[in-house]
Motif scaffolding. Structure first.
Motif, PDB file in Angstrom:
ATOM      1  N   SER A 170      -3.694  -0.653  -0.566  1.00  0.00           N
ATOM      2  CA  SER A 170      -4.237   0.726  -0.684  1.00  0.00           C
ATOM      3  C   SER A 170      -3.658   1.487  -0.904  1.00  0.00           C
ATOM      4  CB  SER A 170      -5.025   0.848   0.704  1.00  0.00           C
ATOM      5  OG  SER A 170      -5.591  -0.461   1.536  1.00  0.00           O
ATOM      6  N   TRP A 171      -4.321   2.496  -1.363  1.00  0.00           N
ATOM      7  CA  TRP A 171      -3.916   4.278  -1.669  1.00  0.00           C
ATOM      8  C   TRP A 171      -2.504   3.811  -2.918  1.00  0.00           C
ATOM      9  CZ3 TRP A 171      -5.034   8.022   1.418  1.00  0.00           C
ATOM     10  CH2 TRP A 171      -6.246   8.002   2.392  1.00  0.00           C
ATOM     11  N   ASP A 221     -11.804  -4.022   3.137  1.00  0.00           N
ATOM     12  CA  ASP A 221     -12.212  -3.113   3.332  1.00  0.00           C
ATOM     13  C   ASP A 221     -11.894  -2.004   1.621  1.00  0.00           C
ATOM     14  OD1 ASP A 221     -10.881  -0.048   3.996  1.00  0.00           O
ATOM     15  OD2 ASP A 221      -9.618  -0.376   5.123  1.00  0.00           O
ATOM     16  N   LEU A 222     -13.472  -1.698   1.558  1.00  0.00           N
ATOM     17  CA  LEU A 222     -13.198  -0.837   0.971  1.00  0.00           C
ATOM     18  C   LEU A 222     -13.429   0.823   0.606  1.00  0.00           C
ATOM     19  CD1 LEU A 222     -15.905  -2.892  -1.084  1.00  0.00           C
ATOM     20  CD2 LEU A 222     -13.815  -3.140  -1.466  1.00  0.00           C
ATOM     21  N   SER A 223     -13.447   1.246   1.391  1.00  0.00           N
ATOM     22  CA  SER A 223     -13.011   2.753   2.301  1.00  0.00           C
ATOM     23  C   SER A 223     -12.021   3.645   1.608  1.00  0.00           C
ATOM     24  CB  SER A 223     -12.899   2.952   3.792  1.00  0.00           C
ATOM     25  OG  SER A 223     -10.958   2.914   3.449  1.00  0.00           O
ATOM     26  N   LEU A 259      -8.538  -2.674  -0.582  1.00  0.00           N
ATOM     27  CA  LEU A 259      -8.304  -1.834  -1.532  1.00  0.00           C
ATOM     28  C   LEU A 259      -8.275  -0.147  -0.884  1.00  0.00           C
ATOM     29  CD1 LEU A 259      -9.930  -4.363  -3.835  1.00  0.00           C
ATOM     30  CD2 LEU A 259      -7.472  -3.523  -3.630  1.00  0.00           C
ATOM     31  N   SER A 260      -8.040   0.020   0.523  1.00  0.00           N
ATOM     32  CA  SER A 260      -8.907   1.540   0.963  1.00  0.00           C
ATOM     33  C   SER A 260      -8.221   2.826  -0.049  1.00  0.00           C
ATOM     34  CB  SER A 260      -8.064   1.913   1.892  1.00  0.00           C
ATOM     35  OG  SER A 260      -8.819   3.269   2.327  1.00  0.00           O
ATOM     36  N   SER A 261      -8.873   3.545  -0.160  1.00  0.00           N
ATOM     37  CA  SER A 261      -8.478   4.945  -1.645  1.00  0.00           C
ATOM     38  C   SER A 261      -7.827   4.736  -2.426  1.00  0.00           C
ATOM     39  CB  SER A 261      -7.528   5.787  -0.682  1.00  0.00           C
ATOM     40  OG  SER A 261      -7.401   6.626  -0.455  1.00  0.00           O
ATOM     41  N   CYS A 262      -8.082   3.565  -3.382  1.00  0.00           N
ATOM     42  CA  CYS A 262      -7.790   2.933  -4.064  1.00  0.00           C
ATOM     43  C   CYS A 262      -8.484   3.756  -5.841  1.00  0.00           C
ATOM     44  CB  CYS A 262      -7.973   1.208  -4.582  1.00  0.00           C
ATOM     45  SG  CYS A 262      -6.951   0.647  -3.874  1.00  0.00           S
ATOM     46  N   ASN A 277       0.646  -0.839   0.342  1.00  0.00           N
ATOM     47  CA  ASN A 277      -0.135  -0.018  -0.184  1.00  0.00           C
ATOM     48  C   ASN A 277       1.158   1.226   0.349  1.00  0.00           C
ATOM     49  OD1 ASN A 277       0.240  -1.563   3.175  1.00  0.00           O
ATOM     50  ND2 ASN A 277      -0.264   0.552   3.492  1.00  0.00           N
ATOM     51  N   SER A 278       0.016   2.490  -0.590  1.00  0.00           N
ATOM     52  CA  SER A 278       0.846   4.284  -0.460  1.00  0.00           C
ATOM     53  C   SER A 278       2.311   3.971  -0.811  1.00  0.00           C
ATOM     54  CB  SER A 278       1.093   4.015   0.634  1.00  0.00           C
ATOM     55  OG  SER A 278      -0.370   3.899   1.616  1.00  0.00           O
TER      56      SER A 278
END
Length: 509
Positions: A351-352, A407-409, A378-381, A323-324
Motif C-alpha cells: 500500500s501507498w 484491500d483495494l481502497s 494495495l491501498s492507495s497505489c 508499504n509507504s
C-alpha cells in the motif's frame, strides 16, 4: 496487549486499598501465554509513534538503586502471602499480569515487597502503568540472581533513563529471560549502553522489543555488540525509532550474528540509502526470516533495488510489509521479480506506493505462484482500470484461492467498468472474509451498476463478514437492493458505508 492500543493513564491519585484489591479481583489475568501468539498492529494510517525529542540525560549504572539494597520496612513471608491473597492468588502462580491497572506508587511499593515471595514467577507484565516510571528499582529490587523470570513486559510505563540503567543491572540476574519488551518508553534510549551491557548476559533471550524507545544512530552499534551474545534471538523490533536512521551504515555487518532470527521489524526508522546498502549484505543471509517489515521508510524508494531483488533468498518468508516506501519503477520491478520466489508468502502489503498504478501487470506472474497468500493490501497505489481487470483475471484463474483479506481502497482512478469486471469475478475467492474498496476521504462517488454484481457475488462467499465501501453513495434503488439482500440472506455481513453529508465532498460521476 498490542503496542498500538491506548492506555488508561494513571491520574496519580492514591486510591483506597479496597478499590485496588477489587480491581485486581475483577481484571487480573493469571495464565501462561506465548508471546508469539500476540498479534501486533502495524497500522501506519492510525498510529504514529515518534521518539521523544526532548533532551535526554545520560544515565550510568550508578544512577540506578542497587539491586541488593534492603529497607527497614520489609515484610515477612506471611505479609507477602496476604498481599497475594488480596489478588486472589498464591505464591505458586507463575504469571502475574498487572497491565493497564492504573497502579499508584503505593501499589507499586506493596507489589515490590510481594514479588519476593513468588519464587516460581515466570511472567511479569506491568505495562501501561505510567507510575512505574521512576519507581522501577523499588518495584523489582527483590529480584535476585537465579530468578526464574522468562517474560518481562514494561510497555509504555514512562520509564526514565535511570529506570533503563536499572534494567541493565537487572538483566544479568535473569538467566532464564526469553522475552523482554520495553516498547514505548521514549526516554530509555539514553541508558541503552547499560541495557546493551545487560543483554550480554541473557543468552536465552528469544524476543526483544524496543519499539519507539528513542534509539539513536549510536544505539545500533551498542545493540550490534550485544547481538553477538544473543544467538538464539528470534524476534527483534526496533520500529518507530526515527533517529535510528544512519546507524546501520557505520556497521559492516549489523544483525549478521542473528542467524535464527524469524521476525525483523524496522518500520518507520528513517532508513537512509547507506542503511539500505548495509542491510542488503545481511538480510539475505537470515535464512530463517519469516516476517520482515520495512514500511514507512520513504528513502528506500530509490535505493532498495538490490535489497529487494535479494529477498528471493528468504524461502521461509511469510509476511512482507513494504508499504509507504515511495517505491520507484526500478525498485518495484526488482520486488516483483523476487517475490515470485517467495512461495511461503502469506501477507503482502504494498500500500501507498503510487508507482504500482498502471504496473500491476509486473506482479501478475508472482500472484500466480503465491498459493499460500492470505492477505493482499494495495491501498492507495494509484491503480487504474487495467490493473483491476488484470487482477480479476488472476482471481478467475483460481490462483488466489486462499486469499482472506483484500484491500483495494483509496484507488479512485478505477472506473465503473473496472469495478464491474472485478465484482463479477470476486466470488472465486471462496476464503475471502474482508474486502475494502473505500474511496479517499476527499472524494465521494455514486455506485455504478457493479453494486448489483457485488451483491450477487457475496451470496457465493460463505465466509465474508466485512465490506468497506466508505464514501460510495448508494442510489435509492441500490439501498432497496441492499435491504432485500439483508432480508433474504444472512445478517452477519457488515457493509461499512461510513457516515457523512453528501455536500461535504466533491462528486465524481
Amino acid at each position: 496487549m498490542s503496542q498500538t492500543q491506548k492506555k488508561n493513564s494513571s491520574n496519580g491519585e492514591t486510591k483506597p486499598r479496597t478499590s485496588f484489591v477489587n480491581k485486581f479481583l475483577r481484571g487480573s489475568k493469571f495464565m501462561s501465554s506465548k508471546p508469539e501468539s500476540r498479534k501486533e498492529s502495524n497500522d501506519l494510517e492510525t498510529t504514529d509513534f515518534q521518539p521523544c525529542n526532548e533532551a535526554q540525560k545520560t544515565a550510568t549504572l550508578d544512577t540506578a538503586q542497587p539491586l541488593t539494597s534492603e529497607t527497614e520496612w520489609g515484610p515477612n513471608m506471611e505479609e507477602k502471602e496476604q498481599f497475594l491473597q488480596k489478588l486472589g492468588r498464591t505464591a505458586v502462580d507463575k504469571c502475574l499480569d498487572l497491565n493497564n491497572c492504573r497502579l499508584t506508587s503505593a501499589d507499586l511499593r506493596e507489589a515490590g515487597e510481594a514479588l519476593g515471595g513468588i519464587t516460581d514467577l515466570q511472567e511479569l507484565n506491568l505495562s501501561w502503568n505510567s507510575e512505574v516510571g521512576g519507581h522501577l528499582p523499588l518495584t523489582l529490587r527483590k529480584f535476585q540472581e537465579g530468578s526464574k523470570i522468562q517474560m518481562l513486559e514494561l510497555v509504555d510505563c514512562d520509564l526514565t533513563s535511570e529506570d533503563g540503567a536499572f534494567v541493565g543491572q537487572l538483566l544479568p540476574m535473569m538467566q532464564n529471560l526469553e522475552v523482554l519488551d520495553l516498547s514505548l518508553n521514549r526516554n530509555i534510549g539514553a541508558s541503552l549502553n547499560s541495557i546493551a551491557q545487560g543483554l550480554r548476559s541473557t543468552s536465552n533471550l528469544k524476543v526483544l522489543k524496543l519499539h519507539s524507545c528513542g534509539l539513536s544512530q549510536e544505539s545500533v552499534k551498542l545493540l550490534d555488540a550485544a547481538f553477538r551474545y544473543l544467538g538464539g534471538l528470534k524476534k527483534l523490533d526496533l520500529s518507530c525509532n526515527r533517529e535510528l536512521g544512519g546507524g546501520f551504515e557505520d556497521s559492516s555487518a549489523p544483525l549478521a550474528t542473528l542467524e535464527h532470527l524469524e521476525v525483523l521489524d524496522l518500520h518507520q526508522c528513517s532508513l537512509t540509502a547507506n542503511d539500505v546498502a548495509s542491510l542488503t549484505q545481511v538480510i539475505p543471509l537470515l535464512s530463517s526470516l519469516q516476517e520482515l517489515d520495512l514500511s514507512a521508510n520513504k528513502k528506500m524508494g530509490s535505493s532498495s533495488e538490490n535489497l529487494l531483488s535479494r529477498l528471493r533468498f528468504l524461502p521461509a518468508l511469510k509476511s512482507l510489509l513494504i508499504n509507504s516506501c515511495a517505491l520507484e519503477s526500478e525498485t518495484f520491478t526488482a520486488l516483483a521479480e523476487a517475490s515470485a520466489y517467495l512461495h511461503a508468502l502469506e501477507i503482502f502489503d504494498l500500500s501507498w506506493n503510487k508507482c504500482i498504478g498502471g504496473n500491476l501487470k509486473l506482479l501478475l506472474e508472482t500472484l500466480k505462484f503465491l498459493a499460500s497468500l492470505r492477505v493482499l493490501r494495495l491501498s492507495s497505489c494509484g491503480l487504474v482500470t487495467e490493473d483491476v481487470a488484470l487482477l480479476a483475471s488472476v482471481i478467475h484463474s483460481g490462483h488466489l484461492a486462499k486469499l482472506r483479506e483484500l484491500d483495494l481502497s483509496y484507488n479512485d482512478g478505477i472506473c465503473n467498468a473496472g469495478w464491474a469486471i472485478f465484482c463479477q469475478n470476486v466470488w472465486f475467492l471462496k476464503e475471502l472474509t474482508e474486502l475494502d474498496i473505500s474511496l479517499r476521504p476527499s472524494i465521494s462517488r455514486d455506485c455504478g451498476q457493479w453494486f448489483g454484481h457485488l451483491l450477487k457475488a457475496i451470496t457465493k462467499l460463505s465466509k465474508i463478514t466485512e465490506i468497506g465501501m466508505r464514501r460510495w453513495i448508494l442510489l435509492t434503488s441500490q439501498e432497496e437492493e441492499l435491504e432485500h439482500f439483508y432480508q433474504d440472506h444472512r445478517h452477519s455481513i457488515h457493509f461499512d458505508l461510513g457516515e457523512f453529508q453528501e455536500a461535504d465532498f466533491p462528486r465524481l460521476n
